[in-house]
Structure formats: structure tokens, C-alpha cells
Design a protein around this motif. Structure first.
Motif, PDB file in Angstrom:
ATOM      1  N   GLY A   3      -9.192   0.362  10.521  1.00  0.00           N
ATOM      2  CA  GLY A   3      -8.605   0.917  11.731  1.00  0.00           C
ATOM      3  C   GLY A   3      -7.415   1.802  11.423  1.00  0.00           C
ATOM      4  N   GLU A   4      -7.124   2.708  12.346  1.00  0.00           N
ATOM      5  CA  GLU A   4      -6.019   3.645  12.147  1.00  0.00           C
ATOM      6  C   GLU A   4      -4.773   3.167  12.878  1.00  0.00           C
ATOM      7  N   PRO A   5      -3.635   3.030  12.178  1.00  0.00           N
ATOM      8  CA  PRO A   5      -2.383   2.644  12.843  1.00  0.00           C
ATOM      9  C   PRO A   5      -1.981   3.685  13.887  1.00  0.00           C
ATOM     10  N   GLN A   6      -1.505   3.200  15.046  1.00  0.00           N
ATOM     11  CA  GLN A   6      -1.074   4.106  16.119  1.00  0.00           C
ATOM     12  C   GLN A   6       0.442   4.239  16.189  1.00  0.00           C
ATOM     13  N   THR A   7       1.159   3.263  15.651  1.00  0.00           N
ATOM     14  CA  THR A   7       2.621   3.301  15.600  1.00  0.00           C
ATOM     15  C   THR A   7       3.065   2.813  14.221  1.00  0.00           C
ATOM     16  N   PRO A   8       4.296   3.129  13.815  1.00  0.00           N
ATOM     17  CA  PRO A   8       4.776   2.618  12.525  1.00  0.00           C
ATOM     18  C   PRO A   8       4.713   1.098  12.420  1.00  0.00           C
ATOM     19  N   HIS A   9       4.913   0.381  13.523  1.00  0.00           N
ATOM     20  CA  HIS A   9       4.877  -1.080  13.470  1.00  0.00           C
ATOM     21  C   HIS A   9       3.484  -1.599  13.130  1.00  0.00           C
ATOM     22  N   ASP A  10       2.450  -0.827  13.457  1.00  0.00           N
ATOM     23  CA  ASP A  10       1.086  -1.238  13.117  1.00  0.00           C
ATOM     24  C   ASP A  10       0.871  -1.306  11.608  1.00  0.00           C
ATOM     25  N   LEU A  11       1.711  -0.611  10.841  1.00  0.00           N
ATOM     26  CA  LEU A  11       1.558  -0.612   9.381  1.00  0.00           C
ATOM     27  C   LEU A  11       1.738  -2.004   8.781  1.00  0.00           C
ATOM     28  N   LEU A  12       2.437  -2.868   9.484  1.00  0.00           N
ATOM     29  CA  LEU A  12       2.681  -4.218   8.968  1.00  0.00           C
ATOM     30  C   LEU A  12       1.394  -5.014   8.841  1.00  0.00           C
ATOM     31  N   ARG A  13       0.316  -4.567   9.477  1.00  0.00           N
ATOM     32  CA  ARG A  13      -0.973  -5.265   9.389  1.00  0.00           C
ATOM     33  C   ARG A  13      -1.896  -4.602   8.362  1.00  0.00           C
ATOM     34  N   HIS A  14      -1.353  -3.667   7.575  1.00  0.00           N
ATOM     35  CA  HIS A  14      -2.179  -2.928   6.618  1.00  0.00           C
ATOM     36  C   HIS A  14      -1.676  -3.088   5.188  1.00  0.00           C
ATOM     37  N   GLN A  15      -2.559  -2.735   4.250  1.00  0.00           N
ATOM     38  CA  GLN A  15      -2.174  -2.621   2.847  1.00  0.00           C
ATOM     39  C   GLN A  15      -1.449  -1.286   2.673  1.00  0.00           C
ATOM     40  N   CYS A  16      -0.162  -1.370   2.411  1.00  0.00           N
ATOM     41  CA  CYS A  16       0.646  -0.162   2.221  1.00  0.00           C
ATOM     42  C   CYS A  16       1.073  -0.076   0.755  1.00  0.00           C
ATOM     43  N   LEU A  17       0.787   1.018   0.135  1.00  0.00           N
ATOM     44  CA  LEU A  17       1.052   1.204  -1.288  1.00  0.00           C
ATOM     45  C   LEU A  17       2.540   1.411  -1.510  1.00  0.00           C
ATOM     46  N   GLN A  18       3.123   0.598  -2.393  1.00  0.00           N
ATOM     47  CA  GLN A  18       4.569   0.499  -2.500  1.00  0.00           C
ATOM     48  C   GLN A  18       5.136   1.319  -3.655  1.00  0.00           C
ATOM     49  N   ILE A  19       6.287   1.944  -3.393  1.00  0.00           N
ATOM     50  CA  ILE A  19       7.074   2.621  -4.427  1.00  0.00           C
ATOM     51  C   ILE A  19       8.318   1.774  -4.711  1.00  0.00           C
ATOM     52  N   ARG A  20       8.508   1.448  -5.980  1.00  0.00           N
ATOM     53  CA  ARG A  20       9.694   0.690  -6.383  1.00  0.00           C
ATOM     54  C   ARG A  20      10.645   1.611  -7.139  1.00  0.00           C
ATOM     55  N   PHE A  21      11.922   1.597  -6.723  1.00  0.00           N
ATOM     56  CA  PHE A  21      12.942   2.381  -7.405  1.00  0.00           C
ATOM     57  C   PHE A  21      13.352   1.705  -8.717  1.00  0.00           C
ATOM     58  N   PRO A  22      13.970   2.442  -9.650  1.00  0.00           N
ATOM     59  CA  PRO A  22      14.444   1.826 -10.887  1.00  0.00           C
ATOM     60  C   PRO A  22      15.414   0.668 -10.653  1.00  0.00           C
ATOM     61  N   SER A  23      16.122   0.669  -9.519  1.00  0.00           N
ATOM     62  CA  SER A  23      17.034  -0.430  -9.207  1.00  0.00           C
ATOM     63  C   SER A  23      16.308  -1.715  -8.867  1.00  0.00           C
ATOM     64  N   GLY A  24      14.991  -1.622  -8.625  1.00  0.00           N
ATOM     65  CA  GLY A  24      14.208  -2.806  -8.258  1.00  0.00           C
ATOM     66  C   GLY A  24      13.886  -2.882  -6.781  1.00  0.00           C
ATOM     67  N   THR A  25      14.561  -2.099  -5.945  1.00  0.00           N
ATOM     68  CA  THR A  25      14.295  -2.123  -4.511  1.00  0.00           C
ATOM     69  C   THR A  25      13.040  -1.319  -4.191  1.00  0.00           C
ATOM     70  N   ARG A  26      12.370  -1.691  -3.095  1.00  0.00           N
ATOM     71  CA  ARG A  26      11.195  -0.961  -2.640  1.00  0.00           C
ATOM     72  C   ARG A  26      11.603   0.020  -1.544  1.00  0.00           C
ATOM     73  N   TYR A  27      10.929   1.134  -1.524  1.00  0.00           N
ATOM     74  CA  TYR A  27      11.245   2.166  -0.542  1.00  0.00           C
ATOM     75  C   TYR A  27      10.842   1.711   0.854  1.00  0.00           C
ATOM     76  N   ARG A  28      11.765   1.804   1.789  1.00  0.00           N
ATOM     77  CA  ARG A  28      11.471   1.509   3.195  1.00  0.00           C
ATOM     78  C   ARG A  28      11.030   2.799   3.869  1.00  0.00           C
ATOM     79  N   TRP A  29       9.869   2.769   4.487  1.00  0.00           N
ATOM     80  CA  TRP A  29       9.295   3.981   5.059  1.00  0.00           C
ATOM     81  C   TRP A  29      10.097   4.407   6.282  1.00  0.00           C
ATOM     82  N   GLU A  30      10.477   5.687   6.314  1.00  0.00           N
ATOM     83  CA  GLU A  30      11.350   6.213   7.367  1.00  0.00           C
ATOM     84  C   GLU A  30      10.543   7.026   8.387  1.00  0.00           C
ATOM     85  N   PHE A  31      10.845   6.789   9.663  1.00  0.00           N
ATOM     86  CA  PHE A  31      10.146   7.471  10.746  1.00  0.00           C
ATOM     87  C   PHE A  31      11.142   7.957  11.788  1.00  0.00           C
ATOM     88  N   GLN A  32      10.736   8.973  12.526  1.00  0.00           N
ATOM     89  CA  GLN A  32      11.571   9.487  13.615  1.00  0.00           C
ATOM     90  C   GLN A  32      10.679  10.153  14.659  1.00  0.00           C
TER      91      GLN A  32
END
Length: 292
Positions: free
Chosen positions: A178-207
Motif C-alpha cells: 500500500g501507498e502511504p498517504q501521510t508521513p505518519h503512515d510511514l510508521l507501518r512500513h519498512q523504511c530504509l535507514q541512514i545512520r550518521f557517523p555519530s551513530g544517530t539515525r536520520y529523522r525524515w523531515e516533512f513540511q
């Protein structure tokens, strides 16, 4: 016998790098020769400047004091020599840049042949790293970052086109999940993660309009390379958040589909930045004008 300028410069480079091997590479000498140079300087001064172990290099109290005094003096000397460049038709010298990998791939790589043709006597060294570092401490002349990542005491100049982010997934993934309709719908999907060298994961930004969101998405695949994430998304492993420039070709091929288009934040420029207290060299001025 008084220390000469070459010995002092060698000490400063080792002290900044905290590594004989790295400093030797930058000074284009062997680590053994550089170690002998610093030892000779210590013998002339009659005190130890660096504490050495097999794994690390640190400054003694005398070394700290000498480094603090030498750095501004060497910058003044470099500025005086650089002023002679004003008399040349084209700049010469060495320019070291620290840039994140996306900036290296999207902004710099397509322009390097043209840069070299225009300024063949400037040795441009580009170190690609996503880690946030102190460019002064690490011996870089300048760096590239987005605006929110810049240190306060830097001069920052926007360069190149603005780069925007997109959210995309393979049509096969969207058909199956299924296709997400809002950013909050992403929480029910497999989202491919980017990890920074500091160890933190990138939080996806929306506006959307005045509404801004940051979503801490979830996913079983985590890596530190954006191009790998995009390739995995095209193979239906999940949804990715990436620079549009990384996804455009695969979108045109039908391997990826853009989603959530109403929620993208404005595109941003990279900023070329350098220390405000450092003289802007002719080579750096040329690079700023070139990338603009």
C-alpha cells in the motif's frame, strides 16, 4: 640552535592531526622522517611536546602552549605569502575541502574536469566524509554543509543549485504493502535507514505549508551510504528518503515511484564555509566563484 620554520610547521600539523601517519601524508613526507623532525625540535627546545604511544598522539602542556602560539602566527605567514597570489594571472597552491558524500557526488563530481581545466595549478584535495568535524582542527581550508550544520564562527556562501529530498519506493513494494498517504503512515512500513557517523539515525523531515514534521521511521536495513539505500528501494526492499538527484534516473526507468509529494520541505543549497578569522585565499575565492 633555534628551531626553523619547517620544524615548527611539522609540529603544528602533527598536533592538529593527532597522527604522524596522517600528517605525513598531508605534508607528503614519510612518517619516519616526520617523527625525526619533531624529535629534533624537541631536542632543540629541551622539552617534550608530544606524548606518543603505539596508538595515539597527544600534546604535553608545553606542546599545548606552543600550538596555541604558533597557529595564529603561521596563519599570518600563510596570508602574507598568499598575498603574492594577487599578482598572478591565475591562483596556485593547495586547497583542502571536507565535504559530505552527497555533496561530493552531486555538486562537485560533475564539475571537477571543468575546474581542473580552468585552474590546473591549484591542487584540490577533497575528503568525503559525512562526519561533522572541526575543519580548522583537522587542517582543512573549507568545507561543504547544509546551513543548519555550520559552526557559528564560519563564513558561509551558498553554492550550486538547491537540492531537494523525495520519498520513493518500488512500484512492486507499493502494490504489496500500500501507498502511504501521510508521513505518519510511514510508521507501518519498512523504511530504509541512514545512520550518521555519530551513530544517530536520520529523522525524515516533512513540511506542508506551515506544518513541519520529523518522523523517526522504522526499518530493518540500516546503512551509511545513500546510493545503497536508493538501490535497495528500487529492489523493493522498502521506502527511502533521499535526494531527488539520486532517484531521478530510476524514477524515469520506472524502478521507483515518488510518493508523499505534498509533504516535501523546500530544496536547500549547500554552503561552502571557511573560518572567519582566516584570510580567504585566491584559490578559495576562485572555487567559490566557480561553484556559484
Amino acid at each position: 640552535m633555534s628551531p626553523d620554520l619547517n620544524d615548527l610547521t611539522a609540529f603544528v600539523r602533527v598536533a592538529q592531526c593527532r597522527s604522524f601517519r596522517q600528517a605525513a601524508q598531508e605534508l607528503q613526507v614519510t612518517a619516519s622522517a616526520l617523527s625525526h623532525t619533531v624529535t629534533r625540535l624537541e631536542q632543540k627546545l629541551g622539552m617534550r611536546l608530544l606524548q606518543r604511544t603505539t596508538r595515539s598522539v597527544s600534546l604535553s602542556l608545553a606542546g599545548e602552549r606552543l600550538l596555541q602560539s604558533l597557529q595564529p602566527a603561521l596563519l599570518d605567514i600563510a596570508s602574507a605569502l598568499e598575498s603574492l597570489n594577487e599578482l598572478r594571472d591565475k591562483p596556485v597552491g593547495r586547497l583542502r575541502l571536507n565535504v559530505p558524500r552527497p555533496a561530493a557526488q552531486l555538486l562537485l563530481a560533475p564539475r571537477m574536469a571543468a575546474w581542473h581545466a580552468a585552474y590546473p595549478e591549484v591542487e584540490l584535495e577533497i575528503v568525503s566524509s559525512d562526519a561533522l568535524i572541526d575543519i580548522v582542527e583537522q587542517g582543512f581550508d573549507a568545507g561543504l554543509r547544509f546551513g543548519e550544520s555550520l559552526q557559528q564562527d564560519m563564513v558561509a556562501v551558498p553554492v550550486g543549485p538547491a537540492f531537494g529530498f523525495v520519498v520513493c519506493a518500488a512500484p512492486a513494494y507499493l502494490e504489496a504493502h500500500g501507498e502511504p498517504q501521510t508521513p505518519h503512515d510511514l510508521l507501518r512500513h519498512q523504511c530504509l535507514q541512514i545512520r550518521f557517523p555519530s551513530g544517530t539515525r536520520y529523522r525524515w523531515e516533512f513540511q506542508r505549508g506551515q506544518e513541519k514534521l520529523e518522523v523517526a521511521t522504522n526499518g530493518a536495513l540500516v546503512c551509511d551510504d545513500m546510493s545503497m539505500v536508493v538501490e535497495a528501494a528500487a529492489d523493493a526492499a522498502g521506502i527511502c528518503y533521499t535526494y531527488g538527484s539520486y532517484a531521478n534516473e530510476m524514477v524515469a526507468q520506472g524502478r521507483l515511484q515518488i510518493i508523499l509529494e505534498d509533504w516535501y520541505p523546500p530544496a536547500e543549497h549547500f554552503f561552502l564555509y571557511y573560518p572567519s578569522r582566516r584570510h580567504q585565499t585566491a584559490a578559495l575565492r576562485a572555487l567559490i566563484d566557480f561553484l556559484r
